[in-house]
Design a protein around this motif. Structure first.
Motif, PDB file in Angstrom:
ATOM      1  N   GLN A   1      30.721  31.260 -62.946  1.00  0.00           N
ATOM      2  CA  GLN A   1      30.443  31.178 -61.509  1.00  0.00           C
ATOM      3  C   GLN A   1      30.354  32.575 -60.903  1.00  0.00           C
ATOM      4  OE1 GLN A   1      30.168  28.361 -59.239  1.00  0.00           O
ATOM      5  NE2 GLN A   1      29.665  27.358 -61.152  1.00  0.00           N
ATOM      6  N   GLN A   2      31.251  33.447 -61.344  1.00  0.00           N
ATOM      7  CA  GLN A   2      31.302  34.803 -60.792  1.00  0.00           C
ATOM      8  C   GLN A   2      30.066  35.620 -61.164  1.00  0.00           C
ATOM      9  OE1 GLN A   2      34.735  37.083 -62.133  1.00  0.00           O
ATOM     10  NE2 GLN A   2      33.774  38.989 -61.413  1.00  0.00           N
ATOM     11  N   HIS A   3      29.628  35.501 -62.434  1.00  0.00           N
ATOM     12  CA  HIS A   3      28.561  36.380 -62.905  1.00  0.00           C
ATOM     13  C   HIS A   3      27.166  35.765 -62.822  1.00  0.00           C
ATOM     14  CE1 HIS A   3      31.331  39.482 -64.217  1.00  0.00           C
ATOM     15  NE2 HIS A   3      32.085  38.544 -64.762  1.00  0.00           N
ATOM     16  N   GLY A   4      27.095  34.477 -62.569  1.00  0.00           N
ATOM     17  CA  GLY A   4      25.794  33.832 -62.349  1.00  0.00           C
ATOM     18  C   GLY A   4      24.812  34.051 -63.477  1.00  0.00           C
ATOM     19  N   SER A   5      23.595  34.423 -63.128  1.00  0.00           N
ATOM     20  CA  SER A   5      22.516  34.501 -64.120  1.00  0.00           C
ATOM     21  C   SER A   5      22.681  35.677 -65.088  1.00  0.00           C
ATOM     22  CB  SER A   5      21.163  34.608 -63.420  1.00  0.00           C
ATOM     23  OG  SER A   5      21.139  35.798 -62.655  1.00  0.00           O
ATOM     24  N   GLU A   6      23.598  36.591 -64.772  1.00  0.00           N
ATOM     25  CA  GLU A   6      23.858  37.724 -65.667  1.00  0.00           C
ATOM     26  C   GLU A   6      24.587  37.298 -66.937  1.00  0.00           C
ATOM     27  OE1 GLU A   6      23.660  41.546 -64.347  1.00  0.00           O
ATOM     28  OE2 GLU A   6      21.992  40.163 -64.009  1.00  0.00           O
TER      29      GLU A   6
ATOM     30  N   SER B   1      19.265  10.305 -82.236  1.00  0.00           N
ATOM     31  CA  SER B   1      20.477   9.496 -82.100  1.00  0.00           C
ATOM     32  C   SER B   1      20.806   9.217 -80.629  1.00  0.00           C
ATOM     33  CB  SER B   1      21.657  10.185 -82.803  1.00  0.00           C
ATOM     34  OG  SER B   1      21.825  11.481 -82.306  1.00  0.00           O
ATOM     35  N   ARG B   2      19.943   9.591 -79.737  1.00  0.00           N
ATOM     36  CA  ARG B   2      20.076   9.331 -78.291  1.00  0.00           C
ATOM     37  C   ARG B   2      21.406   9.844 -77.728  1.00  0.00           C
ATOM     38  NH1 ARG B   2      15.991   6.114 -79.661  1.00  0.00           N
ATOM     39  NH2 ARG B   2      14.477   5.804 -78.011  1.00  0.00           N
ATOM     40  N   ALA B   3      21.584  11.132 -77.872  1.00  0.00           N
ATOM     41  CA  ALA B   3      22.817  11.795 -77.440  1.00  0.00           C
ATOM     42  C   ALA B   3      22.808  12.049 -75.933  1.00  0.00           C
ATOM     43  CB  ALA B   3      22.975  13.115 -78.194  1.00  0.00           C
ATOM     44  N   THR B   4      23.986  12.327 -75.428  1.00  0.00           N
ATOM     45  CA  THR B   4      24.159  12.694 -74.020  1.00  0.00           C
ATOM     46  C   THR B   4      24.935  14.007 -73.978  1.00  0.00           C
ATOM     47  OG1 THR B   4      24.305  10.368 -73.416  1.00  0.00           O
ATOM     48  CG2 THR B   4      25.131  11.936 -71.812  1.00  0.00           C
ATOM     49  N   MET B   5      24.516  14.908 -73.108  1.00  0.00           N
ATOM     50  CA  MET B   5      25.238  16.166 -72.946  1.00  0.00           C
ATOM     51  C   MET B   5      26.142  16.072 -71.724  1.00  0.00           C
ATOM     52  SD  MET B   5      24.181  18.079 -75.423  1.00  0.00           S
ATOM     53  CE  MET B   5      24.739  19.738 -74.969  1.00  0.00           C
ATOM     54  N   ILE B   6      27.320  16.660 -71.855  1.00  0.00           N
ATOM     55  CA  ILE B   6      28.244  16.708 -70.728  1.00  0.00           C
ATOM     56  C   ILE B   6      28.303  18.154 -70.247  1.00  0.00           C
ATOM     57  CG2 ILE B   6      30.593  16.229 -69.925  1.00  0.00           C
ATOM     58  CD1 ILE B   6      29.026  13.765 -71.019  1.00  0.00           C
ATOM     59  N   VAL B   7      27.957  18.356 -68.981  1.00  0.00           N
ATOM     60  CA  VAL B   7      27.850  19.699 -68.429  1.00  0.00           C
ATOM     61  C   VAL B   7      28.789  19.822 -67.237  1.00  0.00           C
ATOM     62  CG1 VAL B   7      26.280  21.298 -67.251  1.00  0.00           C
ATOM     63  CG2 VAL B   7      25.467  19.944 -69.191  1.00  0.00           C
TER      64      VAL B   7
ATOM     65  N   ILE C   1      20.815  23.030 -68.015  1.00  0.00           N
ATOM     66  CA  ILE C   1      22.005  23.730 -67.525  1.00  0.00           C
ATOM     67  C   ILE C   1      21.586  24.745 -66.465  1.00  0.00           C
ATOM     68  CG2 ILE C   1      23.851  25.364 -68.148  1.00  0.00           C
ATOM     69  CD1 ILE C   1      24.040  24.085 -70.806  1.00  0.00           C
ATOM     70  N   GLU C   2      22.234  24.673 -65.332  1.00  0.00           N
ATOM     71  CA  GLU C   2      21.878  25.603 -64.255  1.00  0.00           C
ATOM     72  C   GLU C   2      22.829  26.790 -64.217  1.00  0.00           C
ATOM     73  OE1 GLU C   2      21.308  23.374 -60.640  1.00  0.00           O
ATOM     74  OE2 GLU C   2      19.943  21.993 -61.682  1.00  0.00           O
ATOM     75  N   GLU C   3      22.434  27.778 -63.423  1.00  0.00           N
ATOM     76  CA  GLU C   3      23.223  28.998 -63.297  1.00  0.00           C
ATOM     77  C   GLU C   3      24.684  28.655 -62.990  1.00  0.00           C
ATOM     78  OE1 GLU C   3      21.121  31.951 -60.921  1.00  0.00           O
ATOM     79  OE2 GLU C   3      23.084  32.540 -60.145  1.00  0.00           O
ATOM     80  N   GLY C   4      25.583  29.266 -63.737  1.00  0.00           N
ATOM     81  CA  GLY C   4      27.005  29.050 -63.474  1.00  0.00           C
ATOM     82  C   GLY C   4      27.580  27.792 -64.110  1.00  0.00           C
ATOM     83  N   GLU C   5      26.745  27.033 -64.807  1.00  0.00           N
ATOM     84  CA  GLU C   5      27.242  25.811 -65.453  1.00  0.00           C
ATOM     85  C   GLU C   5      27.499  26.059 -66.937  1.00  0.00           C
ATOM     86  OE1 GLU C   5      25.413  22.108 -62.970  1.00  0.00           O
ATOM     87  OE2 GLU C   5      24.205  22.828 -64.638  1.00  0.00           O
TER      88      GLU C   5
ATOM     89  N   ARG D   1      19.340  39.744 -73.718  1.00  0.00           N
ATOM     90  CA  ARG D   1      20.065  40.931 -73.265  1.00  0.00           C
ATOM     91  C   ARG D   1      20.999  40.578 -72.114  1.00  0.00           C
ATOM     92  NH1 ARG D   1      17.121  46.789 -73.035  1.00  0.00           N
ATOM     93  NH2 ARG D   1      19.029  47.947 -72.645  1.00  0.00           N
ATOM     94  N   PRO D   2      21.944  39.672 -72.378  1.00  0.00           N
ATOM     95  CA  PRO D   2      22.841  39.277 -71.288  1.00  0.00           C
ATOM     96  C   PRO D   2      23.757  40.440 -70.911  1.00  0.00           C
ATOM     97  CG  PRO D   2      23.544  38.290 -73.361  1.00  0.00           C
ATOM     98  CD  PRO D   2      22.257  38.983 -73.642  1.00  0.00           C
ATOM     99  N   ALA D   3      24.018  40.575 -69.611  1.00  0.00           N
ATOM    100  CA  ALA D   3      24.904  41.647 -69.151  1.00  0.00           C
ATOM    101  C   ALA D   3      26.363  41.290 -69.398  1.00  0.00           C
ATOM    102  CB  ALA D   3      24.663  41.910 -67.667  1.00  0.00           C
ATOM    103  N   VAL D   4      26.639  39.993 -69.394  1.00  0.00           N
ATOM    104  CA  VAL D   4      28.019  39.526 -69.557  1.00  0.00           C
ATOM    105  C   VAL D   4      28.045  38.408 -70.589  1.00  0.00           C
ATOM    106  CG1 VAL D   4      30.019  38.499 -68.386  1.00  0.00           C
ATOM    107  CG2 VAL D   4      28.486  40.023 -67.109  1.00  0.00           C
ATOM    108  N   LEU D   5      28.972  38.499 -71.523  1.00  0.00           N
ATOM    109  CA  LEU D   5      29.176  37.390 -72.457  1.00  0.00           C
ATOM    110  C   LEU D   5      30.529  36.754 -72.164  1.00  0.00           C
ATOM    111  CD1 LEU D   5      27.956  38.471 -76.015  1.00  0.00           C
ATOM    112  CD2 LEU D   5      26.818  37.007 -74.338  1.00  0.00           C
ATOM    113  N   VAL D   6      30.513  35.450 -71.967  1.00  0.00           N
ATOM    114  CA  VAL D   6      31.752  34.708 -71.750  1.00  0.00           C
ATOM    115  C   VAL D   6      32.083  34.007 -73.065  1.00  0.00           C
ATOM    116  CG1 VAL D   6      32.866  32.897 -70.403  1.00  0.00           C
ATOM    117  CG2 VAL D   6      31.192  34.411 -69.308  1.00  0.00           C
ATOM    118  N   ASP D   7      33.072  34.573 -73.757  1.00  0.00           N
ATOM    119  CA  ASP D   7      33.440  34.054 -75.083  1.00  0.00           C
ATOM    120  C   ASP D   7      34.297  32.801 -74.930  1.00  0.00           C
ATOM    121  OD1 ASP D   7      34.143  33.634 -77.708  1.00  0.00           O
ATOM    122  OD2 ASP D   7      35.125  35.579 -78.014  1.00  0.00           O
TER     123      ASP D   7
END
Lengths: 160, 291
Positions: free
Chosen positions: B22-27, B132-138, B161-165, B47-53
């Motif tokens: 949420q803090q870093h958004g699209s970065e 297999s008709r899967a569903t993603m949980i975001v 998946i949208e920014e911050g999700e 080339r992401p500026a931030v990686l959230v491990d």
């Protein structure tokens, strides 16, 4: 830059490195353990394979900083006191290497494979090592070496 | 080849990771197993500026059945599926794909959810999720939402998946006793991108007709694709060799592969037909249906 500490072969190495430093480079350049090689640079060849908490991983495709808090084992850990590990002895006996460049990765993957499956078939060995390339194409003797090591390690386990 | 440098955020909980995104958004990008992202960064394709491990998040490492679904958490490795006895016993499609994703070493780091989120045009898990008709949980700002895999896979390397999700898990319906599947893949060598691959899953009615069909192809277009026409042709019908051939012939009609060192476009299109046909026949064989 971040200060990171990695437990490699039971010994902690602490260094200031960039976040982008790959595990293989930290092992070679900060911990000065050059048994782990760099090959394809594109996660294809497996010569940089090390054990991360016992699982084989390609250390060119893991950031060093991700490995903090985990146990890393490299080929240098195999022969404490100079006594060869059964997998090393087997590669020696079966001539499981030609130029030797892929050998550290082959051995680390083999150790994990035998841990998972102590008595693999030839097919299972070939499948288990399919992420490691030998550009000398010396696969037959590599497979024989893993077979010898499997026998040696199960005999050793039975004796213990 | 060195990746560009980045800011590193280690998260120990989903809340921490979500806050960082949420803090870093699209970065920011989520770093799961990294087996696609790190090579992409090395080639400077990413080339992401931030990686959230998210690897340290223990609460996201799970593989179990719940409410009719196999649920796979965001940090569950491919290798966890490959060696799971329940999956070996009951999930023929998942078992088959778990043995041919990347190579055995990469499977110890790579994750199922990460691979689906990466949405590579040659992805194996994306095709499997479709069949297999899967569903993603975001997880988003307003809590978690469920997205069907068809809506989730938007375009090459692009998902819903949208920014911050962040993706939390994938849910795969538990196959019943009358469901079997198959994964067919042509690759030049283990670990290479597929030349072409097909995921198939069939469910039968007690009267011997096909109740549900999942057919998807990958590496032959900008994205893994559901072969809707093949599925429609199969459902409600009694299986036969002719039916399999007719359904398989629908695959090349939607394939739009690029010619490359793995083969010409014509070859890949025809392999889409061949692999869907083989997948259907193997699924039926596993169901005990003789053709």
């Amino acid at each position: 830059m971040s200060q990171i500490s990695l437990n490699i072969n039971g010994k902690t190495t602490t260094a200031d490195v960039e976040n982008r430093t790959l595990l293989v480079h930290f092992i070679r350049e900060q911990a000065k353990l050059t048994g782990t090689h760099v090959g394809c640079d594109s996660s294809s060849c497996g010569v940089c394979t090390v054990l991360l908490d016992g699982n084989p991983v390609k250390s060119c495709t893991v950031f060093a900083i991700m490995a903090e808090g985990h146990e890393i084992k490299t080929v240098e850990s195999l022969a404490p006191g100079g006594v060869l590990h059964p997998i090393q002895q087997a590669f020696w006996d079966q001539h499981g290497l030609q130029c030797g460049y892929c050998t550290p990765g082959m051995m680390m993957t083999s150790i994990a494979l035998l841990e998972q499956n102590p008595n693999p078939s030839e097919h299972e060995i070939r499948e288990g090592l399919s992420g490691n390339l030998c550009r000398c194409t010396g696969y037959n003797n590599i497979v024989k070496a893993v077979q010898q090591a499997a026998t040696a390690m199960s005999t050793q386990a039975a004796d213990d | 080849m060195f990746p560009a440098n980045f800011e590193y955020v280690r998260s120990h909980s989903t809340d921490e990771a979500f806050a960082a995104l949420q803090q870093h958004g699209s970065e920011a990008r989520v770093l799961a197993g990294g087996q696609s992202l790190i090579p992409a960064m090395r080639y400077r394709l990413a080339r992401p500026a931030v990686l959230v491990d998210i690897n340290p998040i223990k609460e996201l490492s799970y593989l179990h059945e719940k409410d009719g679904f196999l649920v796979i958490g965001a940090t569950t490795r491919d290798a966890a599926l490959e060696f799971d006895q329940n999956i070996l016993a009951r999930y023929s499609l998942i078992t088959a794909v778990s043995r041919v994703v990347a190579d055995p070493i990469v499977r110890h780091m790579g994750t199922v959810v990460g691979s689906i989120c990466h949405n590579d045009p040659s992805g194996d898990w994306t095709a499997t999720a479709l069949a297999s008709r899967a569903t993603m949980i975001v997880r988003g700002k307003d809590g978690t939402r469920e997205i069907s895999i068809d809506d989730f896979l938007v375009d090459s390397f692009t998902t819903a998946i949208e920014e911050g999700e962040m993706a939390i898990e994938v849910r795969i319906p538990i196959p019943d006793a009358h469901t079997q599947g198959s994964y067919q893949k042509i690759e030049r060598k283990v670990g290479d991108y597929a030349t072409c691959a097909a995921a198939v899953q069939l469910s039968m009615n007690v009267d011997g007709t096909i109740r549900q069909a999942g057919v998807a192809i990958t590496a032959v277009g900008h994205i893994a694709m559901r072969v809707t026409a093949a599925e429609a042709m199969l459902v409600g019908q009694r299986p036969s060799l002719e039916l399999c051939k007719a359904a398989a012939a629908e695959a090349p009609k939607i394939a739009s592969p690029n010619a490359d060192q793995r083969g010409s476009a014509e070859y890949k299109k025809d392999m889409a037909r061949v692999l869907v046909g083989r997948g259907l026949q193997e699924s039926l064989l596993r169901l005990g249906v003789s053709l």
